[in-house]
Structures are given as C-alpha cells and as structure tokens.
Write a protein that holds these residues in place. Structure first.
Motif, PDB file in Angstrom:
ATOM      1  N   ARG A 143       0.823  -1.203   0.000  1.00  0.00           N
ATOM      2  CA  ARG A 143       0.000   0.000   0.000  1.00  0.00           C
ATOM      3  C   ARG A 143       0.863   1.262   0.000  1.00  0.00           C
ATOM      4  NH1 ARG A 143      -4.946  -1.837   4.100  1.00  0.00           N
ATOM      5  NH2 ARG A 143      -5.740  -3.478   2.725  1.00  0.00           N
ATOM      6  N   MET A 144       2.006   1.210   0.652  1.00  0.00           N
ATOM      7  CA  MET A 144       2.932   2.338   0.586  1.00  0.00           C
ATOM      8  C   MET A 144       3.374   2.571  -0.861  1.00  0.00           C
ATOM      9  SD  MET A 144       5.328   1.679   3.952  1.00  0.00           S
ATOM     10  CE  MET A 144       6.474   2.990   3.557  1.00  0.00           C
ATOM     11  N   ALA A 145       3.664   1.479  -1.556  1.00  0.00           N
ATOM     12  CA  ALA A 145       4.122   1.582  -2.944  1.00  0.00           C
ATOM     13  C   ALA A 145       3.042   2.156  -3.851  1.00  0.00           C
ATOM     14  CB  ALA A 145       4.565   0.208  -3.453  1.00  0.00           C
ATOM     15  N   ARG A 146       1.768   1.949  -3.492  1.00  0.00           N
ATOM     16  CA  ARG A 146       0.664   2.483  -4.290  1.00  0.00           C
ATOM     17  C   ARG A 146       0.301   3.910  -3.899  1.00  0.00           C
ATOM     18  NH1 ARG A 146      -1.835  -2.879  -3.712  1.00  0.00           N
ATOM     19  NH2 ARG A 146      -3.222  -2.026  -2.113  1.00  0.00           N
ATOM     20  N   GLY A 147       1.030   4.465  -2.912  1.00  0.00           N
ATOM     21  CA  GLY A 147       0.744   5.829  -2.487  1.00  0.00           C
ATOM     22  C   GLY A 147      -0.501   5.941  -1.636  1.00  0.00           C
ATOM     23  N   SER A 148      -0.760   4.927  -0.815  1.00  0.00           N
ATOM     24  CA  SER A 148      -1.969   4.898  -0.011  1.00  0.00           C
ATOM     25  C   SER A 148      -1.972   5.994   1.049  1.00  0.00           C
ATOM     26  CB  SER A 148      -2.089   3.535   0.675  1.00  0.00           C
ATOM     27  OG  SER A 148      -3.203   3.503   1.526  1.00  0.00           O
ATOM     28  N   GLY A 149      -3.185   6.355   1.490  1.00  0.00           N
ATOM     29  CA  GLY A 149      -3.335   7.273   2.605  1.00  0.00           C
ATOM     30  C   GLY A 149      -3.269   6.531   3.927  1.00  0.00           C
ATOM     31  N   LEU A 150      -3.648   7.222   5.013  1.00  0.00           N
ATOM     32  CA  LEU A 150      -3.551   6.632   6.344  1.00  0.00           C
ATOM     33  C   LEU A 150      -4.383   5.368   6.480  1.00  0.00           C
ATOM     34  CD1 LEU A 150      -3.646   9.765   8.688  1.00  0.00           C
ATOM     35  CD2 LEU A 150      -1.692   8.307   8.161  1.00  0.00           C
ATOM     36  N   THR A 151      -5.559   5.374   5.869  1.00  0.00           N
ATOM     37  CA  THR A 151      -6.428   4.196   5.985  1.00  0.00           C
ATOM     38  C   THR A 151      -5.726   2.949   5.457  1.00  0.00           C
ATOM     39  OG1 THR A 151      -8.399   5.583   5.765  1.00  0.00           O
ATOM     40  CG2 THR A 151      -8.666   3.231   5.347  1.00  0.00           C
ATOM     41  N   GLY A 152      -5.042   3.078   4.321  1.00  0.00           N
ATOM     42  CA  GLY A 152      -4.323   1.939   3.757  1.00  0.00           C
ATOM     43  C   GLY A 152      -3.138   1.524   4.601  1.00  0.00           C
ATOM     44  N   LEU A 153      -2.420   2.523   5.183  1.00  0.00           N
ATOM     45  CA  LEU A 153      -1.236   2.212   5.974  1.00  0.00           C
ATOM     46  C   LEU A 153      -1.581   1.565   7.311  1.00  0.00           C
ATOM     47  CD1 LEU A 153       1.056   5.301   5.310  1.00  0.00           C
ATOM     48  CD2 LEU A 153       1.002   3.089   4.154  1.00  0.00           C
ATOM     49  N   ALA A 154      -2.841   1.641   7.703  1.00  0.00           N
ATOM     50  CA  ALA A 154      -3.263   0.929   8.911  1.00  0.00           C
ATOM     51  C   ALA A 154      -3.322  -0.579   8.674  1.00  0.00           C
ATOM     52  CB  ALA A 154      -4.627   1.437   9.370  1.00  0.00           C
ATOM     53  N   GLY A 155      -3.163  -0.983   7.410  1.00  0.00           N
ATOM     54  CA  GLY A 155      -3.093  -2.403   7.090  1.00  0.00           C
ATOM     55  C   GLY A 155      -4.421  -3.112   7.274  1.00  0.00           C
ATOM     56  N   MET A 156      -4.320  -4.417   7.486  1.00  0.00           N
ATOM     57  CA  MET A 156      -5.518  -5.222   7.715  1.00  0.00           C
ATOM     58  C   MET A 156      -5.988  -5.026   9.152  1.00  0.00           C
ATOM     59  SD  MET A 156      -4.532  -8.816   5.802  1.00  0.00           S
ATOM     60  CE  MET A 156      -2.856  -8.911   6.446  1.00  0.00           C
ATOM     61  N   ARG A 157      -7.273  -4.937   9.334  1.00  0.00           N
ATOM     62  CA  ARG A 157      -7.835  -4.791  10.673  1.00  0.00           C
ATOM     63  C   ARG A 157      -7.957  -6.164  11.331  1.00  0.00           C
ATOM     64  NH1 ARG A 157      -7.173  -0.378   8.480  1.00  0.00           N
ATOM     65  NH2 ARG A 157      -8.328   1.514   9.051  1.00  0.00           N
ATOM     66  N   ARG A 158      -7.779  -6.180  12.634  1.00  0.00           N
ATOM     67  CA  ARG A 158      -7.949  -7.445  13.363  1.00  0.00           C
ATOM     68  C   ARG A 158      -9.392  -7.930  13.238  1.00  0.00           C
ATOM     69  NH1 ARG A 158      -5.023  -9.979  16.715  1.00  0.00           N
ATOM     70  NH2 ARG A 158      -3.571  -8.237  16.805  1.00  0.00           N
ATOM     71  N   GLU A 159     -10.328  -6.998  13.227  1.00  0.00           N
ATOM     72  CA  GLU A 159     -11.732  -7.352  13.046  1.00  0.00           C
ATOM     73  C   GLU A 159     -12.379  -6.338  12.123  1.00  0.00           C
ATOM     74  OE1 GLU A 159     -14.106  -8.255  16.425  1.00  0.00           O
ATOM     75  OE2 GLU A 159     -12.450  -9.164  17.554  1.00  0.00           O
ATOM     76  N   ARG A 160     -13.277  -6.815  11.284  1.00  0.00           N
ATOM     77  CA  ARG A 160     -14.039  -5.920  10.416  1.00  0.00           C
ATOM     78  C   ARG A 160     -15.345  -6.588  10.019  1.00  0.00           C
ATOM     79  NH1 ARG A 160     -12.457  -5.216   4.275  1.00  0.00           N
ATOM     80  NH2 ARG A 160     -14.698  -4.814   4.329  1.00  0.00           N
ATOM     81  N   ASP A 161     -16.248  -5.778   9.533  1.00  0.00           N
ATOM     82  CA  ASP A 161     -17.529  -6.296   9.084  1.00  0.00           C
ATOM     83  C   ASP A 161     -17.480  -6.591   7.591  1.00  0.00           C
ATOM     84  OD1 ASP A 161     -20.628  -6.513   9.540  1.00  0.00           O
ATOM     85  OD2 ASP A 161     -20.355  -5.294   7.736  1.00  0.00           O
ATOM     86  N   ARG A 162     -18.000  -7.734   7.211  1.00  0.00           N
ATOM     87  CA  ARG A 162     -18.137  -8.088   5.798  1.00  0.00           C
ATOM     88  C   ARG A 162     -19.599  -8.443   5.535  1.00  0.00           C
ATOM     89  NH1 ARG A 162     -13.602  -8.450   2.819  1.00  0.00           N
ATOM     90  NH2 ARG A 162     -11.635  -8.692   3.922  1.00  0.00           N
ATOM     91  N   GLU A 163     -20.347  -7.433   5.135  1.00  0.00           N
ATOM     92  CA  GLU A 163     -21.755  -7.635   4.778  1.00  0.00           C
ATOM     93  C   GLU A 163     -22.516  -8.341   5.901  1.00  0.00           C
ATOM     94  OE1 GLU A 163     -22.293  -9.161   0.743  1.00  0.00           O
ATOM     95  OE2 GLU A 163     -20.187  -8.696   0.360  1.00  0.00           O
ATOM     96  N   GLY A 164     -22.270  -7.892   7.127  1.00  0.00           N
ATOM     97  CA  GLY A 164     -22.981  -8.456   8.273  1.00  0.00           C
ATOM     98  C   GLY A 164     -22.293  -9.637   8.928  1.00  0.00           C
ATOM     99  N   ILE A 165     -21.192 -10.121   8.359  1.00  0.00           N
ATOM    100  CA  ILE A 165     -20.407 -11.209   8.943  1.00  0.00           C
ATOM    101  C   ILE A 165     -19.157 -10.600   9.579  1.00  0.00           C
ATOM    102  CG2 ILE A 165     -19.240 -13.412   8.536  1.00  0.00           C
ATOM    103  CD1 ILE A 165     -22.282 -13.423   7.984  1.00  0.00           C
ATOM    104  N   ARG A 166     -18.859 -10.990  10.823  1.00  0.00           N
ATOM    105  CA  ARG A 166     -17.689 -10.444  11.517  1.00  0.00           C
ATOM    106  C   ARG A 166     -16.452 -11.224  11.115  1.00  0.00           C
ATOM    107  NH1 ARG A 166     -16.897  -5.487  13.232  1.00  0.00           N
ATOM    108  NH2 ARG A 166     -15.412  -5.346  14.949  1.00  0.00           N
ATOM    109  N   HIS A 167     -15.519 -10.543  10.434  1.00  0.00           N
ATOM    110  CA  HIS A 167     -14.280 -11.170   9.983  1.00  0.00           C
ATOM    111  C   HIS A 167     -13.192 -10.918  11.019  1.00  0.00           C
ATOM    112  CE1 HIS A 167     -10.836 -11.325   6.763  1.00  0.00           C
ATOM    113  NE2 HIS A 167     -10.760 -12.291   7.659  1.00  0.00           N
ATOM    114  N   VAL A 168     -12.638 -11.990  11.583  1.00  0.00           N
ATOM    115  CA  VAL A 168     -11.638 -11.900  12.650  1.00  0.00           C
ATOM    116  C   VAL A 168     -10.326 -12.517  12.163  1.00  0.00           C
ATOM    117  CG1 VAL A 168     -11.102 -12.489  15.053  1.00  0.00           C
ATOM    118  CG2 VAL A 168     -13.477 -12.090  14.365  1.00  0.00           C
ATOM    119  N   ARG A 169      -9.217 -11.825  12.454  1.00  0.00           N
ATOM    120  CA  ARG A 169      -7.881 -12.326  12.125  1.00  0.00           C
ATOM    121  C   ARG A 169      -7.098 -12.516  13.429  1.00  0.00           C
ATOM    122  NH1 ARG A 169      -8.610  -8.000   8.038  1.00  0.00           N
ATOM    123  NH2 ARG A 169      -8.610  -8.920   5.944  1.00  0.00           N
ATOM    124  N   PRO A 170      -7.293 -13.626  14.107  1.00  0.00           N
ATOM    125  CA  PRO A 170      -6.699 -13.788  15.445  1.00  0.00           C
ATOM    126  C   PRO A 170      -5.181 -13.906  15.453  1.00  0.00           C
ATOM    127  CG  PRO A 170      -7.865 -15.777  14.770  1.00  0.00           C
ATOM    128  CD  PRO A 170      -8.163 -14.747  13.741  1.00  0.00           C
TER     129      PRO A 170
END
Length: 341
Positions: A143-170
C-alpha cells in the motif's frame, strides 16, 4: 528482529482464550482453511480452544479458485484434517471466467464473496482467517508503494464487518515462523501452494524483498507496529470527523443526505476528507472502489467554492454532489445516464 513467541505459549489455554476471545459469542464460526501451514495451525489452535460443548460450532471451508489442478486434492486434504477434529467441511469453487490481469485481486474478492455466502448458508456470524504478522507487513509495503493514505497504511484490521459477517484475524500479531515451527513440533501436515513463489504476483515479489529490508531494520514486526499505530490515529481522526459532521446540521431525506458545507472549510483538510467520505456513505454510496485522489480533488473544489460562496455541482463515486450558494451541500445517487443514438 523480534523473536517469535515460544511454541508452548501459543498452545497455553490462557493464550488461546486471548486469541479467540471475540469468537466466544459467535452463533457459528466459519474457519477459512486453504491447507497451508498458517491456516492449518489456525484450525488446530481453534480446535484446542473449542473442545467445550458450549462454545460455538465450527465449519471449515476451503476455497477452490479453479486455477490449479492440485486445488481439488488440497481441498480434500483439508476435509480429512477437519474430519479428524470432528468438524464439517465445505469446498466452495470460484466458477466463471478468470481475468488475465489483476488475478490475485479478483481471486481475493471472489474468495471473500464465497466465504460470506457460505457463512450465510451455514448460519454463521463470524469468519476467521489465518493472516499473520508477515502478511500484515507485506500489505503495508504494497500500500505504501501504491501511495496509499492513512487508511491503507493501517493495514488489515484485526476485526471488520463483511456484509454483516464479523471477519476476525486472530493470528495477525503472530509471525509465520512461529506457525511453521508449531506445525513441525505438533506433526500437523500441510500443503505448499506453488503460487506463493510465483513472482508474477506483487505480494510474492515484496515477500522476497523483506529480508533485505529487515537487514536495514525495517522488519515485519516494525511494519506491523506501524500499522497498529496508524490504526490508532485513524480511530481518533474518524471520531473527530463523526463529531464534525454531527455539528454540521446533517439531514437524511428523500432528496439525499445534506449538511452545512462550512465544516469542510473550518476543519483541517484530513477531517474534511473524512467528513465528505462519511456523507457519501450516509447517502448510500459504495466507497470500496473510490480512489483517494478523487476524494481529495472533490474536497479541494468544495472547500474553494464554499469559501467563495459559490454554487458547485460535481459527480464522484456514482454520487451527484450539489453545493448551493447558501452553503448547503446535498449528496444523492447520480441519476441513470440517458444514451442517445
């Protein structure tokens, strides 16, 4: 370089409780398992945490992207491993034409679409994937190479919503090295995907650069720490943007979502950007494909027009954004375009 945690620490019951704490109240868990060492380790760790009858049921799911002839056999291997743990298994196949360019991105989109579909069919509320600290570091670099903003540099979130399903990366704080050692010490078999060494893919090329960067001090651990700190800043900025929009007399009606555009001038540019993005989302627009530079350009025009007391109409992300001379900004979906002969 930070040493990986001891293997025994990963297997300790208190460590497992901490890893999977957010899954305790799940209705059912979908565990995405490809057969590689990371996902196999995740499956076995989840099984050690989840031997108790009152914990959520688990369905193991393998996505066959239909890109390699070996994929069907790998899915069958995962099915056997899941069965040995007493868990049901499903294989979801990505059908249809495959793109010539952007294959990895398209495969990723298809993968999550199928996982969400499976979760709904199974009545699951949570999805778990085996992304590691190394995956996070590679994501930040890309994402740095693509010139991403702060949102991109925060990387993958430990948890996020995917169309009502909770996606967890433990396992997001866990080094891949530790999971490989765990598989070796516990005798957990896994498969190797040859595409993980295919330099046609950007992620693979960045993976090969990582040792060079680590030798200069830019380790996976430090990149992951950067992502965590950026995510903390993101949380604070988002909270400020929410507050700013709330102070701008927002209104959602049949004509769209509106607010007083003066807030875009009074607030720092970064907050103005986030206010505009929030307003677009509240108007019902999908921002997934919105490029940051387009949002920035739109914000610059709106701030200038608002400051000068001018009217302005622009389109962005499928939205019609109209600023009147009173300073009221209205956002609504762009009407269908008429095509003449």
């Amino acid at each position: 370089m930070t040493a990986p945690p001891p293997i025994d620490a990963l297997l300790a019951s208190d460590a497992l409780d901490e890893l999977f704490a957010s899954l305790s109240r799940a209705d059912r868990i979908i565990a995405a398992v490809s057969g590689g060492p990371d996902s196999i380790a995740l499956m076995h760790l989840l099984a050690r945490w989840n031997p108790v009858s009152h914990r959520p049921p688990v369905t193991v799911v393998t996505i066959d992207h239909a890109l390699r002839p070996e994929a069907a056999g790998e899915a069958a291997f995962v099915a056997g491993e899941a069965s040995s743990l007493g868990w049901p298994h499903r294989t979801m196949i990505w059908t249809g034409e495959k793109p010539v360019t952007g294959l990895q991105e398209a495969a990723r989109e298809a993968r999550y679409r199928l996982l969400v579909q499976c979760a709904r069919e199974e009545g699951a509320s949570h999805l778990v994937t085996a992304h590691t600290r190394d995956d996070q570091a590679e994501t930040v670099l890309m994402r740095m190479a693509r010139g991403s903003g702060l949102t991109g540099l925060a990387g993958m979130r430990r948890e996020r919503d995917r169309e009502g399903i909770r996606h967890v990366r433990p396992l997001l704080d866990c080094p891949k090295e530790a999971l490989l050692s765990l598989c070796a010490s516990q005798g957990w078999p896994y498969v190797s995907d040859p595409s993980n060494a295919d330099e046609r893919f950007a992620r693979v090329r960045w993976r090969k650069v990582m040792p060079v960067l680590a030798a200069e001090g830019l380790t996976a651990g430090r990149l992951a720490r950067l992502a965590r700190r950026v995510a903390q800043a993101e949380e604070a900025l988002d909270a400020k943007a929410q507050q700013a929009l709330g102070d701008a007399e927002p209104e959602l009606g049949p004509g769209g979502f509106s607010f007083q555009a003066g807030i875009l001038v009074r607030e720092p540019f970064e907050i103005a950007l986030r206010v505009l993005a929030l307003a677009l989302a509240k108007a019902g627009l999908d921002l997934e494909s919105l490029r940051l530079h387009r949002l920035e350009s739109c914000a610059v025009k709106l701030r200038a027009a608002t400051g000068d007391g001018d009217a302005l109409q622009v389109t962005i992300a499928g939205a019609l954004v109209r600023l009147d001379r009173s300073g009221r900004l209205v956002i609504r979906p762009e009407p269908p375009r008429r095509r003449g002969r």
